[in-house]
Design a protein around this motif. Structure first.
Motif, PDB file in Angstrom:
ATOM      1  N   ARG A 181      74.859 -33.113 -97.135  1.00  6.78           N
ATOM      2  CA  ARG A 181      73.517 -32.600 -97.348  1.00  6.78           C
ATOM      3  C   ARG A 181      72.501 -33.515 -96.676  1.00  6.78           C
ATOM      4  O   ARG A 181      72.299 -34.633 -97.109  1.00  6.78           O
ATOM      5  CB  ARG A 181      73.192 -32.607 -98.834  1.00  6.78           C
ATOM      6  N   GLN A 198      69.268 -32.811 -96.506  1.00  3.61           N
ATOM      7  CA  GLN A 198      68.104 -32.832 -97.387  1.00  3.61           C
ATOM      8  C   GLN A 198      68.579 -32.844 -98.824  1.00  3.61           C
ATOM      9  O   GLN A 198      69.432 -32.091 -99.224  1.00  3.61           O
ATOM     10  CB  GLN A 198      67.217 -31.614 -97.157  1.00  3.61           C
ATOM     11  N   SER A 199      68.010 -33.700 -99.604  1.00  6.01           N
ATOM     12  CA  SER A 199      68.338 -33.720-101.013  1.00  6.01           C
ATOM     13  C   SER A 199      67.103 -33.228-101.744  1.00  6.01           C
ATOM     14  O   SER A 199      66.097 -33.917-101.807  1.00  6.01           O
ATOM     15  CB  SER A 199      68.709 -35.133-101.437  1.00  6.01           C
ATOM     16  N   PHE A 200      67.198 -32.046-102.285  1.00  7.99           N
ATOM     17  CA  PHE A 200      66.027 -31.475-102.949  1.00  7.99           C
ATOM     18  C   PHE A 200      65.613 -32.281-104.151  1.00  7.99           C
ATOM     19  O   PHE A 200      64.437 -32.414-104.448  1.00  7.99           O
ATOM     20  CB  PHE A 200      66.314 -30.026-103.357  1.00  7.99           C
ATOM     21  N   CYS A 201      66.605 -32.817-104.832  1.00 10.46           N
ATOM     22  CA  CYS A 201      66.269 -33.622-106.011  1.00 10.46           C
ATOM     23  C   CYS A 201      65.439 -34.823-105.611  1.00 10.46           C
ATOM     24  O   CYS A 201      64.453 -35.157-106.257  1.00 10.46           O
ATOM     25  CB  CYS A 201      67.543 -34.115-106.687  1.00 10.46           C
ATOM     26  N   ASN A 202      65.815 -35.448-104.503  1.00 12.28           N
ATOM     27  CA  ASN A 202      65.072 -36.597-104.042  1.00 12.28           C
ATOM     28  C   ASN A 202      63.642 -36.196-103.713  1.00 12.28           C
ATOM     29  O   ASN A 202      62.697 -36.893-104.055  1.00 12.28           O
ATOM     30  CB  ASN A 202      65.765 -37.171-102.800  1.00 12.28           C
ATOM     31  N   VAL A 229      61.918 -33.660-104.919  1.00 12.03           N
ATOM     32  CA  VAL A 229      61.104 -33.189-106.036  1.00 12.03           C
ATOM     33  C   VAL A 229      60.871 -34.307-107.046  1.00 12.03           C
ATOM     34  O   VAL A 229      59.763 -34.522-107.501  1.00 12.03           O
ATOM     35  CB  VAL A 229      61.787 -31.974-106.698  1.00 12.03           C
ATOM     36  N   LEU A 245      54.021 -32.300 -98.917  1.00 13.65           N
ATOM     37  CA  LEU A 245      55.179 -31.978 -99.750  1.00 13.65           C
ATOM     38  C   LEU A 245      55.484 -30.490 -99.687  1.00 13.65           C
ATOM     39  O   LEU A 245      56.644 -30.085 -99.577  1.00 13.65           O
ATOM     40  CB  LEU A 245      54.914 -32.375-101.200  1.00 13.65           C
ATOM     41  N   LEU A 246      54.422 -29.696 -99.749  1.00 11.60           N
ATOM     42  CA  LEU A 246      54.626 -28.245 -99.665  1.00 11.60           C
ATOM     43  C   LEU A 246      55.297 -27.888 -98.347  1.00 11.60           C
ATOM     44  O   LEU A 246      56.265 -27.125 -98.295  1.00 11.60           O
ATOM     45  CB  LEU A 246      53.271 -27.550 -99.791  1.00 11.60           C
ATOM     46  N   LEU A 254      58.956 -28.971 -98.360  1.00 14.13           N
ATOM     47  CA  LEU A 254      59.829 -28.111 -99.147  1.00 14.13           C
ATOM     48  C   LEU A 254      60.050 -26.787 -98.433  1.00 14.13           C
ATOM     49  O   LEU A 254      61.178 -26.297 -98.359  1.00 14.13           O
ATOM     50  CB  LEU A 254      59.227 -27.869-100.535  1.00 14.13           C
ATOM     51  N   LYS A 255      58.970 -26.241 -97.885  1.00 10.69           N
ATOM     52  CA  LYS A 255      59.131 -24.960 -97.182  1.00 10.69           C
ATOM     53  C   LYS A 255      60.075 -25.106 -96.003  1.00 10.69           C
ATOM     54  O   LYS A 255      60.946 -24.260 -95.784  1.00 10.69           O
ATOM     55  CB  LYS A 255      57.763 -24.457 -96.706  1.00 10.69           C
ATOM     56  N   LEU A 266      63.656 -25.411 -97.201  1.00 10.00           N
ATOM     57  CA  LEU A 266      64.204 -24.147 -97.677  1.00 10.00           C
ATOM     58  C   LEU A 266      64.490 -23.235 -96.493  1.00 10.00           C
ATOM     59  O   LEU A 266      65.507 -22.543 -96.448  1.00 10.00           O
ATOM     60  CB  LEU A 266      63.214 -23.483 -98.642  1.00 10.00           C
ATOM     61  N   GLU A 306      67.670 -24.161 -94.748  1.00  8.57           N
ATOM     62  CA  GLU A 306      68.873 -23.592 -95.359  1.00  8.57           C
ATOM     63  C   GLU A 306      69.117 -22.201 -94.845  1.00  8.57           C
ATOM     64  O   GLU A 306      70.250 -21.824 -94.527  1.00  8.57           O
ATOM     65  CB  GLU A 306      68.683 -23.531 -96.875  1.00  8.57           C
ATOM     66  N   ARG A 307      68.042 -21.442 -94.762  1.00 10.95           N
ATOM     67  CA  ARG A 307      68.198 -20.069 -94.288  1.00 10.95           C
ATOM     68  C   ARG A 307      68.630 -20.057 -92.831  1.00 10.95           C
ATOM     69  O   ARG A 307      69.457 -19.251 -92.410  1.00 10.95           O
ATOM     70  CB  ARG A 307      66.877 -19.314 -94.454  1.00 10.95           C
TER      71      ARG A 307
END
Lengths: 763, 188
Positions: free
Chosen positions: A292, A294-298, A300, A321-322, A325-326, A329, A332-333
């Motif tokens: 991974r 990107q670690s989303f937990c990291n 957020v 940050l927005l 995150l975008k 995400l 991933e797509r």
């Protein structure tokens, strides 16, 4: 509102409320075992006991005192207590804790008491000393201010700059104390300096380059900027150190050996310090899951910089940050899309990538050729001594630097443009562009040195007489030193000039002019990667040049010192932080990796210069040797026999091969160990999931068994004897269960009384 | 009540040094700032507990989206409103440079737990993400993105697959997060 759990099935609300009041979970052995683990989490049983009675309160618990004292006793029985301040409790609780501990301490023998108090006293002394040291750290207030305004990403750039200042200062102190200091103090301590005599051969002719007669003022400036003229025969350059040895009354100081060893020492020192600094970041990068990026937990949980004090900075941080995150995400797509690519699309993309990479290589080759040409042209112009014009002379001197800077300005823009067509994932795009820029910057220095080397070792008719071109370069080391000096000075001038003449006007234009061009251009962004590459480039030049120009580290220290203030002022006034966020942790690691690449690239020319090229016969400390490295074998042959044979044995093939084999074995063992650990971790993860399911299943069974009014304890339950006949008290108190939480799909509502505090498994 | 730093006695100072992660200078600075806040309090200087609105005027907390949660978590009063000086020191200690990762992750968990139920469930995570990105409509994620994000977070951190993140899972995921220690920091 229907709540769904993670698998998407609806959870009945009654069941959910029921799960919150299940105090049975507090008595499970798995939870109890958590209490005994020394390094376990810090939630104490006292809190759980008190929280049963109070609504979500985490305050001091007056209930469950028995629990506390019993737990304390058990804890004191164990070997090491955690210091009071590491407990997550309020100040009043910590105070009572400490008083209790002190009271218990008094029950111990006097010897243990005294040992503990001395231990505490020493710890406090150490902390005070560390506090005083920390207050002496350079630029503490400035960096704190920057952190508050721009966050930790940009902060990492400035602390990196501070690190380089300290590194250069240390290298300079090393060079000064071992090479310059003996020469300076020799006359004062009755030392005798033996100089290298010119032996009359044609190789040792060194024309004096100091200017004679009437010197026009601007020639001084040319000299200052190019390192020639009056600067050539000073401590600044290698050529001035024509000392063979310094004979003090009590020992003989071999300056040539010292010079060589200090060079190797500063390279090793830099390497060790950088590796030490990057070790923690490296460990963290290894621990992170490799698949991974990107670690989303990291992002957020650790996303917000709590040190931001500025309102604007807060807004910018939110938007970055927005954006991050975008982007992640979306990535991933995109990954999904990439996996779904058809074969024709893949072929097309690979073909495009191949063409673009060939284009990139062609551009790089063109840049390198132009640097080569510029260097040779500049060298010829200097040697011909044509004095046309002040400005033209200066341009000829600085031609390589100018070409390098131009190339390093254009190529990143080109790379950014090209990468858009290559259709990689966004994260990979950033990395790949950065790698290309790093390669470009550092290799340009290599090309410059290569062209110098070709000039120095090529003579007109066949092989050179003295091993180098003594007609053109009577002292080639000084010439190389001058080139490095010029690169450093020009780099500093460019950074200052860009800030003053590009960034300030840009801010003025954007702020006061309302035309569309200004809006499109926008405010300056503090691009961290490009800035870091700039200073790594400067540091690489410093490492290469220190052997030929011993005062270069001091010049670099002063240069970075001023760059800090220039960049800080520019940041505060002109820039806004980058919209693309740059994480502090990965950035620290990235900076140090790039610095290591620079160090590796710097070692190569230095080693070639020491070991391959014949040193000048007309200047420098190595006049009596063919190559600079020859000092070491000659010194070793003068050592006593015992040490000499030891050194020979260490350097022999048998020792090297066996060392290599042992290293390989250790490496294989460690790799196997790491693989085994990974497998165990995966097994434990699966086991945890199964345990969770087991618990839910058992609790369900227990609830089902509760329905008939007779007391019946299921034999598979871990806690047998809790009286559960009252169904009425579905408490309104919410017990925050810190370690086990259940939101699963219970079919029945659960009504469980609070278990009495003295059940068998409850401490 | 004056605002001089010499108000704190030496033994009180060393006691605070022992019970928190703050250095002597930091404690004295905190005392100075706290007495300034007290003098700004409209209810008079003798109240040892400074109400939350006054605390939130500190520049270090003013632009923090979690400021209300922070004050709630560290408050020891019944109504969770207002901090005494010792609460303030606890706050600074948890956010200081030398605090251990366990302390920081424990308090971070409590700050992020918006409904105070001891776990981070979906609503808590939603509120957390909205705090991070901004409260207005154009700064929020779309509902699809939000569900995708929360699904990813739970996939990474929920070990026992119960749909919520409890304290041990949170601490486990924080221990592998490289940015946490440097970002969870407030220095006066």
């Amino acid at each position: 509102m229907q709540r769904v759990d993670v698998t998407g099935e609806p959870v009945p609300i009654t069941a959910r409320i029921g799960s919150l009041v299940n105090p049975l979970l507090d008595q499970l052995p798995s939870y109890q075992s958590l209490l005994y683990r020394r390094k376990s989490s810090t939630s104490k049983p006292k809190r759980r006991g008190s929280s049963r009675n109070r609504l979500g309160s985490f305050g001091s618990g007056k209930s469950g005192v028995n629990t506390i004292t019993k737990y304390e006793e058990r804890q004191n029985g164990q070997t090491l207590q955690r210091p009071v301040r590491e407990l997550p409790r309020t100040m009043a609780e910590k105070r009572t804790d400490r008083d209790q501990r002190l009271k218990q301490d008094q029950k111990l023998s006097r010897w243990t008491q005294r040992r503990r108090s001395t231990h505490r006293y020493l710890k406090r002394l150490r902390e005070d000393a560390q506090e005083r040291l920390n207050s002496l750290v350079l630029w503490r207030g400035d960096i704190h201010l920057i952190e508050g305004m721009f966050g930790t990403g940009i902060l990492s750039y400035f602390s990196f700059l501070r690190f380089l200042v300290m590194l250069n200062l240390l290298i300079f102190l090393l060079m000064f104390s071992f090479v310059m200091l003996p020469i300076i103090i020799a006359p004062h301590t009755e030392g005798n300096i033996t100089y290298n005599q010119a032996d009359g051969s044609k190789c040792s002719v060194y024309p004096n380059s100091a200017r004679r007669g009437l010197v026009i003022f601007h020639e001084h400036i040319t000299d200052l900027l190019s390192g020639g003229g009056f600067l050539e025969q000073t401590y600044l350059f290698y050529g001035y150190y024509k000392v063979d040895a310094v004979r003090f009354p009590w020992f003989n100081y071999n300056l040539a050996l010292a010079y060589l060893l200090v060079t190797i020492a500063y390279i090793l020192l830099s390497l060790i310090w950088i590796v030490k600094r990057s070790a923690s970041g490296f460990k963290r990068n290894l621990i992170q899951d490799v698949d991974r990026f990107q670690s989303f937990c990291n992002k957020v949980f650790a996303g917000w910089d709590f040190c931001i004090t500025n309102e604007n900075a807060g807004k910018l941080k939110r938007s970055s940050l927005l954006y991050e995150l975008k982007v992640n995400l979306e990535e991933e797509r995109i990954k999904q899309k990439i996996a779904d690519r058809s074969r024709t699309e893949k072929c097309r993309i690979y073909a495009i990538r191949l063409i673009l990479n060939i284009f990139v290589i062609a551009v790089l080759a063109a840049c390198f050729y132009s640097i080569y040409w510029a260097t040779i042209f500049s060298q010829k112009a200097q040697l011909d001594q044509k004095k046309e014009n002040f400005m033209v002379d200066l341009i000829y001197e600085y031609l390589p630097s100018i070409v390098i800077t131009l190339a390093n300005f254009i190529t990143p823009l080109l790379f950014c443009l090209i990468i858009n067509f290559e259709d990689y994932s966004p994260a990979f795009e950033i990395r790949f562009t950065l790698m290309r820029c790093v390669f470009m910057r550092l290799t340009s220095i290599g090309v410059l040195l290569f062209s110098l080397w070709s000039q120095i070792t090529k003579c007109k008719d066949g092989p050179c007489d003295c091993g180098y071109n003594h007609l053109l370069y009577s002292c080639w080391e000084t010439r190389v030193g001058q080139e490095m000096y010029k690169l450093t000075v020009f780099d500093f001038i460019i950074i200052a000039a860009v800030t003053i003449f590009v960034e300030f006007p840009r801010k003025l234009i954007v702020n006061y002019c309302n035309c569309r061009l200004a809006q499109w251009w926008g405010q300056q962004e503090f691009a961290i990667p490009q800035n870091v590459l700039e200073i790594v480039y400067g540091q690489t030049i410093c490492w290469i040049g220190t052997f030929y120009c011993p005062l270069l580290p001091a010049i670099c220290t002063i240069k970075y010192f001023f760059i800090f203030y220039i960049k800080k002022v520019s940041l505060m006034n002109n820039c806004r932080p980058a919209t693309r966020p740059f994480r502090a942790s990965s950035s620290n690691f990235f900076f140090l990796v790039v610095l290591l690449i620079g160090l590796a690239l710097a070692c190569l020319p230095v080693l070639v210069g020491i070991a391959q090229i014949n040193c000048s016969q007309a200047c420098g400390p190595f006049v009596n040797y063919t190559v600079s490295w020859e000092v070491v074998p000659r010194t070793v042959s003068e050592l006593p026999i015992g040490i000499r044979s030891l050194l020979f044995a260490l350097a022999s093939e048998a020792c090297a091969v066996s060392l290599f084999v042992i290293t390989c074995l250790v490496m294989f063992y460690v790799i196997a160990l790491a693989g085994a650990h990974k497998r165990v971790i995966n097994q434990l993860r699966e086991q945890l999931v199964l345990e969770g399911r087991d618990k839910r299943f058992l609790i369900e069974k227990l609830c089902q068994a509760q329905k008939p009014p007779t007391v019946w304890s299921s034999p598979s339950q871990p806690q047998p004897r809790t009286s559960r006949d009252s169904r009425g008290s579905r408490g309104s108190s919410r017990s925050p269960s810190y370690h086990t939480s259940f939101s699963s799909n219970y079919n029945d509502a659960m009504f469980l009384a609070h278990a009495p505090p003295h059940s068998s498994t409850h401490v | 009540m004056g605002a001089t730093a010499s108000q704190l006695g030496k033994d009180v100072l060393s006691e605070y040094q022992e019970l928190t992660f703050l250095t002597k200078q930091e404690i004295l600075l905190a005392h100075k700032r706290f007495t300034e806040l007290q003098s700004r309090d409209s209810r008079g200087n003798l109240n040892p507990r400074v109400p939350t609105e006054t605390i939130l005027t500190l520049p270090e907390l003013k632009s923090n989206p979690f400021r209300d949660r922070i004050c709630r978590v560290f408050s020891t009063s019944e109504s969770k409103d207002g901090l005494t000086f010792e609460d303030f020191l606890d706050l600074l200690s948890a956010f200081s440079d030398s605090a251990t990762l366990e302390i920081k992750s424990h308090y971070a968990f409590r700050i992020f737990d918006f409904d105070d139920d001891g776990t981070l469930d979906e609503n808590d995570l939603k509120k957390l993400v909205n705090c991070l990105t901004g409260e207005t409509d154009d700064t929020r994620l779309t509902p699809d993105e939000m569900t995708q994000l929360i699904r990813n977070i739970l996939e990474e951190s929920d070990i026992d697959k119960d749909g919520t993140v409890n304290l041990s899972e949170f601490q486990h995921v924080i221990s592998r997060s490289p940015d946490f220690v440097s970002s969870f920091k407030i220095v006066l």
